[in-house]
Design an enzyme around this catalytic site. Structure first.
Site, PDB file in Angstrom:
ATOM      1  N   TYR A  43       0.647  -1.454   0.046  1.00 17.27           N
ATOM      2  CA  TYR A  43       0.011   0.052   0.063  1.00 17.27           C
ATOM      3  C   TYR A  43       0.742   1.245   0.012  1.00 17.27           C
ATOM      4  O   TYR A  43       1.901   1.215   0.576  1.00 17.27           O
ATOM      5  CB  TYR A  43      -0.905  -0.105   1.270  1.00 17.27           C
ATOM      6  CG  TYR A  43      -1.878   1.292   1.365  1.00 17.27           C
ATOM      7  CD1 TYR A  43      -2.527   1.437   0.171  1.00 17.27           C
ATOM      8  CD2 TYR A  43      -1.932   1.813   2.533  1.00 17.27           C
ATOM      9  CE1 TYR A  43      -3.341   2.865   0.264  1.00 17.27           C
ATOM     10  CE2 TYR A  43      -2.927   2.735   2.714  1.00 17.27           C
ATOM     11  CZ  TYR A  43      -3.463   3.345   1.676  1.00 17.27           C
ATOM     12  OH  TYR A  43      -4.476   4.627   1.838  1.00 17.27           O
ATOM     13  N   TYR A  52      -2.665   5.090   9.208  1.00  8.63           N
ATOM     14  CA  TYR A  52      -2.359   3.665   8.957  1.00  8.63           C
ATOM     15  C   TYR A  52      -0.907   3.483   9.834  1.00  8.63           C
ATOM     16  O   TYR A  52       0.110   3.630   9.279  1.00  8.63           O
ATOM     17  CB  TYR A  52      -1.986   3.618   7.322  1.00  8.63           C
ATOM     18  CG  TYR A  52      -1.816   2.351   7.040  1.00  8.63           C
ATOM     19  CD1 TYR A  52      -2.908   1.339   6.673  1.00  8.63           C
ATOM     20  CD2 TYR A  52      -0.532   1.775   6.445  1.00  8.63           C
ATOM     21  CE1 TYR A  52      -2.603   0.210   6.076  1.00  8.63           C
ATOM     22  CE2 TYR A  52      -0.378   0.518   5.918  1.00  8.63           C
ATOM     23  CZ  TYR A  52      -1.290  -0.239   5.803  1.00  8.63           C
ATOM     24  OH  TYR A  52      -1.299  -1.441   5.243  1.00  8.63           O
ATOM     25  N   ALA A  99     -10.350  -6.624   5.909  1.00 12.68           N
ATOM     26  CA  ALA A  99      -9.249  -6.105   6.967  1.00 12.68           C
ATOM     27  C   ALA A  99      -9.328  -4.591   6.824  1.00 12.68           C
ATOM     28  O   ALA A  99      -8.963  -3.933   8.012  1.00 12.68           O
ATOM     29  CB  ALA A  99      -7.989  -6.631   6.421  1.00 12.68           C
TER      30      ALA A  99
END
Ligand code: NAD
Length: 303
Positions: free
Chosen positions: A180, A190, A232
């Site tokens: 990512y 994140y 997820a």
């Protein structure tokens, strides 16, 4: 006609426990190209997954546009945090969701694949899994244990897969992992070392491409996927907002479909991509190319 042909090849896709994520979409694309597909499923998610499969709840997702349906050749229990079974704590091994699952370590799955399909019985391996117990914590508030757990489950697990499954594969095999953009640019939220884990995963992709290429002729690539509301990603909490933000700012504004990642994966894992290794390919509707929001004029008008 030039087409992706994986007939006669066997794939192992690690990180499939439902039909809502990239792993499933990649498995389906590989099956659509003619491959036989086995999957690796995290033991805590395996009971529900097996029930869904048995009761036909995933039949629609397992069906191609022409009406034909595929089935997974085998579902293996896999906890990618453990390289060998003896490294798993007794308490975990004896717990309800693990105790009847045999050897769920990465080496255990490699041994079972060898036993079942023989030396050279696997051609393609996909790593589509990640876990960061402190993902909701900013890096500034991440513990050493949380950080290392994210690295272990989400990055080292790929190195271990390449180490342990390569010898079971035919020379000239192909590996793929999912990363990512947070590895390259800041994505607030994140956290927990997950951005660090993805950076490590991409770096390891290059080094393993070299090492596994020289040793076995295997190729190793990565797909940097755009946001998608998998189980997820939904658990992290802000995926809906990120998808909206991408819609407003990507060169191609339609939301990313898992199928698009599946198709790119099938290409990278096929002989058509025989010249490609060590690459991180962005499959994100082009968002990675943007440096400022698309509505720059709106921003400039703020003065
Ligand atoms: P997903 O929920 O479909 O897949 C994640 C899988 O990892 C689940 O099946 C889960 O059971 C499994 N897993 C977690 N810990 C594990 C362990 N220790 N051992 C074995 N399996 C384990 O979600 P997804 O979003 O499709 O994720 C697949 C990959 O794609 C991940 O690497 C993720 O970081 C990456 N990715 C996702 C997005 C997104 O927006 N969804 C974007 C870019 C990259």
């Amino acid at each position: 006609m030039l087409g992706i042909d994986l007939q006669g090849k066997r794939a192992f896709v690690a990180g499939v426990a439902d039909d809502g994520g990239f792993g499933f979409a990649i498995a389906k694309a590989l099956a659509g190209a003619g491959a036989t597909v086995c999957v690796g499923t995290w033991p805590p998610a395996m009971g529900i997954f097996e029930t869904l499969l048995r009761r036909g709840k995933l039949d629609a997702s397992l069906t191609f546009e022409d009406g034909t349906k595929f089935a997974f050749e085998k579902v293996y229990a896999l906890d990618a945090e453990y390289d060998t079974l003896d490294l798993a704590p007794d308490e975990l091994r004896e717990s309800k969701r693990y105790r009847d699952r045999g050897d769920f370590s990465i080496q255990g799955v490699a041994d079972q694949l060898r036993e079942e399909f023989g030396e050279g019985g696997v051609d393609v391996v996909v790593h589509s899994l990640a876990n960061g117990p402190e993902v909701k914590n900013p890096l500034l508030e991440t513990s050493r244990a949380g950080y290392l757990a994210a690295l272990g489950a989400s990055a080292y697990s790929f190195t271990s897969l390449v180490q342990r499954l390569s010898p079971v594969m035919k020379p000239g095999g192909a590996f793929l992992n999912l990363t990512y953009l947070a590895s390259e640019r800041v994505v607030p939220g994140y956290g927990g070392g997950m951005s660090s884990a993805k950076a490590a995963l991409e770096s390891d992709t290059r080094v393993l491409a070299f090492e596994a290429g020289r040793k076995w002729g295997h190729r190793v690539n990565s797909i940097s996927a755009g946001p998608y509301a998998s189980r997820a990603a939904s658990a992290i909490g802000f995926i809906g907002h990120i998808i909206e933000y991408y819609k407003d700012n990507t060169p191609i504004p339609e939301p990313l479909e898992a199928r698009e990642v599946g198709n790119a994966a099938a290409f990278l894992l096929s002989p058509l991509a025989s010249g490609i290794t060590g690459v991180t390919l962005h499959v994100d509707k082009g968002y990675h190319a943007m440096a400022v929001p698309a509505d720059i004029e709106g921003i400039l008008r703020r003065d």
